[in-house]
Each structure stands twice: as structure tokens, then as C-alpha cells.
Write a protein that holds these residues in place. Structure first.
Motif, mmCIF file in Angstrom:
data_model
loop_
_atom_site.group_PDB
_atom_site.id
_atom_site.type_symbol
_atom_site.label_atom_id
_atom_site.label_comp_id
_atom_site.label_asym_id
_atom_site.label_seq_id
_atom_site.Cartn_x
_atom_site.Cartn_y
_atom_site.Cartn_z
ATOM 1 N N THR A 21 5.393 -2.731 6.006
ATOM 2 C CA THR A 21 6.712 -2.240 6.403
ATOM 3 C C THR A 21 6.590 -0.942 7.192
ATOM 4 O O THR A 21 7.263 -0.756 8.209
ATOM 5 C CB THR A 21 7.584 -2.019 5.158
ATOM 6 O OG1 THR A 21 7.641 -3.228 4.404
ATOM 7 C CG2 THR A 21 8.975 -1.597 5.526
ATOM 8 N N GLY B 213 7.667 -0.392 11.069
ATOM 9 C CA GLY B 213 8.588 0.682 11.439
ATOM 10 C C GLY B 213 8.020 1.554 12.546
ATOM 11 O O GLY B 213 8.728 1.930 13.485
ATOM 12 N N LYS C 241 9.550 1.955 16.310
ATOM 13 C CA LYS C 241 9.864 3.303 16.818
ATOM 14 C C LYS C 241 9.208 3.531 18.174
ATOM 15 O O LYS C 241 9.857 3.996 19.113
ATOM 16 C CB LYS C 241 9.382 4.350 15.812
ATOM 17 C CG LYS C 241 9.689 5.775 16.212
ATOM 18 C CD LYS C 241 9.181 6.743 15.150
ATOM 19 C CE LYS C 241 9.407 8.181 15.580
ATOM 20 N NZ LYS C 241 8.896 9.131 14.586
#
Length: 85
Positions: free
Chosen positions: A50, A54, A58
Motif C-alpha cells: 500500500t 501510494g 504521488k
């Protein structure tokens, strides 16, 4: 002799009859700790995956925003050049 043999057979039969009930309990007790650790390891793996996802989102978002800003500035410069003429 025959009576003691029959008693020994009876005891052996009873002991072997209970083995299927005892063995799964013993193996479950041993695998219980490893199953718990497997669940913990799966949780840690999910957490790391995860976090990695992420970070990728980003950085991908930053690239898109910067490219869009550059293209917008480029378009604005073209419009400015055309209005000067």
C-alpha cells in the motif's frame, strides 16, 4: 498366555482408536503459531504494498501536474505570440 495377548490387543486397539483424535490436536497446536505469524506477515506485506502504491501514485500525479502546467504555459505563450502579431 492367550488372555494376556487378548488384553494387549485390546489395549493396543483402544490406543490406536484414539490416535486420529489426538494427532490433529497436536498438529493444530504446532501450526497455530505459524498460522498467526503467517497472518502477521501478510499484514506487513499488504502495508508495504500500500505504501509503495501510494508513492507511485504521488509521483505519477506530480508528473502529470507538471506536464500539464508546462503545456498550459506553452499554449499561453503561443496565444501571446499570436496576439502580438
Amino acid at each position: 498366555m492367550k488372555k494376556s495377548l487378548r488384553i494387549a490387543e485390546g489395549v493396543l486397539f483402544v490406543a490406536l482408536s484414539f490416535m486420529p483424535a489426538v494427532l490433529p490436536t497436536i498438529t493444530f497446536a504446532q501450526t497455530d503459531k505459524s498460522a498467526t505469524q503467517d497472518v502477521k506477515d501478510a499484514g506487513h506485506s499488504t502495508k508495504e504494498a500500500t505504501k509503495k502504491t501510494g508513492r507511485k501514485v504521488k509521483s505519477g500525479t506530480k508528473k502529470v501536474v507538471n506536464k500539464s502546467a508546462a503545456k498550459t504555459a506553452e499554449g499561453a505563450n503561443k496565444v501571446a505570440d499570436k496576439t502580438k502579431q
